[in-house]
Scaffold this active site. Structure first.
Site, PDB file in Angstrom:
ATOM      1  N   LYS A 145       1.870   8.259  -8.369  1.00  0.00           N
ATOM      2  CA  LYS A 145       1.863   7.055  -7.526  1.00  0.00           C
ATOM      3  C   LYS A 145       2.710   5.951  -8.165  1.00  0.00           C
ATOM      4  O   LYS A 145       3.405   5.190  -7.476  1.00  0.00           O
ATOM      5  CB  LYS A 145       0.420   6.591  -7.328  1.00  0.00           C
TER       6      LYS A 145
ATOM      7  N   GLY B 244     -13.767  -5.649  -0.645  1.00  0.00           N
ATOM      8  CA  GLY B 244     -12.388  -6.122  -0.548  1.00  0.00           C
ATOM      9  C   GLY B 244     -11.819  -5.729   0.802  1.00  0.00           C
ATOM     10  O   GLY B 244     -11.373  -4.597   0.975  1.00  0.00           O
ATOM     11  N   THR B 245     -11.868  -6.670   1.747  1.00  0.00           N
ATOM     12  CA  THR B 245     -11.465  -6.340   3.116  1.00  0.00           C
ATOM     13  C   THR B 245     -10.050  -6.861   3.361  1.00  0.00           C
ATOM     14  O   THR B 245      -9.823  -7.772   4.144  1.00  0.00           O
ATOM     15  CB  THR B 245     -12.493  -6.910   4.118  1.00  0.00           C
ATOM     16  N   GLY B 246      -9.104  -6.266   2.629  1.00  0.00           N
ATOM     17  CA  GLY B 246      -7.701  -6.651   2.771  1.00  0.00           C
ATOM     18  C   GLY B 246      -6.906  -5.549   3.430  1.00  0.00           C
ATOM     19  O   GLY B 246      -7.433  -4.782   4.246  1.00  0.00           O
TER      20      GLY B 246
ATOM     21  N   ASN C 277       7.344  -2.422  -6.461  1.00  0.00           N
ATOM     22  CA  ASN C 277       6.554  -3.646  -6.572  1.00  0.00           C
ATOM     23  C   ASN C 277       7.328  -4.700  -7.363  1.00  0.00           C
ATOM     24  O   ASN C 277       7.497  -5.835  -6.922  1.00  0.00           O
ATOM     25  CB  ASN C 277       5.211  -3.368  -7.243  1.00  0.00           C
TER      26      ASN C 277
END
Lengths: 323, 323
Positions: free
Chosen positions: A200, A22-24, A208
């Site tokens: 968190k 996941g290259t976000g 969000n």
């Protein structure tokens, strides 16, 4: 004996190798930092695969840009060479698909770091990959994917990390944290991963959801007295739910989160960006999982459930409109 | 003795005369019905004043259109000739301005019917006009002002009416209800106006607010399982708050309201139209007043307060953007 990553000598040759699935905004940022620090890092990408192959990965940050060109990138985790650590940095909305895909890596000895939002995400991965060493990591970061293969880090970036099922900091958790720290990332190791997850959520649950429902940045929410009061009420609700579930923490954390957010640059949350892009929202991991855990412990997260329902309405409408 | 409107004989000459202050979706509709039924009706308008003078009032309805041309219309209630009944059909966001303006009419003997949404609106008017006979009326209607001097009645239209401070149906409340009934409007008289107001809030609190925050019609909210559950939870909360305040009603009313809304045509609430037009939202009367009344009786309307805060954020942003 099987070589454990944390048993290795500290020399360069023995540096832990990583696969980032996941290259976000998240995987791209931390993967770039680890690669820049000299680790062998392989990326797995989907939408940006061709771009990354052609143009490499570009990460801009006030604490130092990183350009990886060429970059080792794959479309399928099965093609990635064996590594010490697999980082799952996909969206929880993809469910256990990524966990299933990294099974060959796990079978060849990789540990898994679940770098996702929400509660219970490590349980899901551990269920799909029985026997795997599973860690959880949370990122307190303002980072966005601003284009194909292009990550913009805005602010913060601390990673808290702990091992799933452990009740103390394990050598592997400490080792991965040390790798990140050496790469310029602020880190903290956790005795109790689940308490870390609740802490968190104190930020994620209000910001969000409200950023999506009210179409607002964090700065707008903090500047408005009514919205700020709702943010705080949601944070207190998360703290009370955590305590009900046996994961109490100092409620001063709530005011710390407010102070931190006041000091933030204006920021569009990942959920807001997902919503704007018509992508599914991480409602189950961030809202439903903690709400259900609290309910099972006799605590009703009324405000969280209300916001969750509003998000479900908007998420369903997005899907209907796209269909 | 002073002639009471309700003491009058039923002959045409003795018909009650009306001044309708606020010629919008509500005042325009009921005023047109009363005028069409032969009552002397004077309208007070602001934005649409010139249009109404030139073109008259046009009201379209599935139960019969009404065109009033010419129409007796004034810009200032002080210019209106003495009438038996003044109907305040302005927005609660204008506060007590309209009540102050109708003081001359009240001093000449007019009773006041407050035809507004929310809780405590009659108290406000009675406070400004001490000694006045004040009634409250609630309209279960789908009606919109679709253009200058142009009202479109879509569906429903029942009026419930009771006298402020009374504990039984008064002759005047019965008389005004009879006038409306003779004009083709479904009516109900109330022993207890405040209980009637809470019953009306069962609809207004969920639908007004959610239609704004989620940018949705009533039909969309009812069709989505998550939104529908939130609507119902808000309705139950209103019923519990009413009971805490000593105005309990049968909770079957909640399911009646759901059934009624299921049967409605798709409808944009007045608050949604206000929001789209950049007008202030009736947050104080519909949200803050009941929430505070419940809190004073020890009941915390958590969901209502959450929605109220979201509306305050959006309302403030509208004002900021227009400034």
């Amino acid at each position: 004996m099987t070589p454990e990553p944390d048993d290795r000598p500290a020399g360069d040759d023995a540096r832990r190798s990583y696969a980032i699935v996941g290259t976000g905004a998240i995987g791209g940022y931390y993967g770039a930092r680890l690669a820049d620090a000299g680790h062998e890092v392989h990326f797995v990408a989907r939408a940006d695969l061709d771009h990354l192959r052609r143009e490499g990965l570009r990460m801009e940050s006030p604490t130092g840009d990183v350009s990886l060109r060429p970059v080792s990138v794959f479309g399928d985790p099965a093609e990635v060479p064996p590594v010490d650590v697999v980082v799952l940095a996909t969206k929880t909305t993809e469910g256990v698909a990524a966990a299933n895909q990294v099974r060959p890596l796990v079978e060849s000895g990789s540990a898994v770091v679940v770098m996702q939002n929400g509660l219970g995400v490590e349980e899901e991965v551990a269920r799909v990959l029985p026997g795997a060493t599973v860690l959880g990591a949370m990122c307190f970061i303002c980072s966005n994917r601003v284009g194909p293969g292009h990550i913009r880090h805005l602010d913060y970036g601390k990673v808290t990390i702990g091992e799933h099922g452990a009740d103390a900091v394990t050598p592997l958790a400490a080792g991965v944290a040390a790798d990140l720290a050496a790469a310029g990332v602020s880190t903290e190791t956790l005795d109790d991963l689940v308490t870390g997850r609740w802490r968190k959520l104190v930020w994620n649950i209000p910001f969000n959801g409200l950023s999506v429902v009210l179409d607002a940045g964090t700065d707008e929410l903090m500047a408005d007295p009514a919205a700020r009061a709702v943010v705080r009420a949601l944070m207190i609700e998360v703290a009370e739910a955590a305590a009900a579930c046996g994961h109490a923490f100092d409620v001063a954390h709530v005011d710390d989160m407010l102070t931190t957010t006041d000091a933030m640059q204006p920021y569009a949350t990942s959920m807001k960006l997902d919503h704007e892009a018509g992508r599914p929202l991480e409602i189950d991991a961030i809202y439903a999982a903690p709400r259900r855990a609290a309910a099972a412990s006799g605590y009703d997260m009324v405000r969280t459930g209300f916001l969750e329902a509003q998000l479900r309405f908007l998420d369903a409408r997005t899907r209907t409109r796209r269909a």
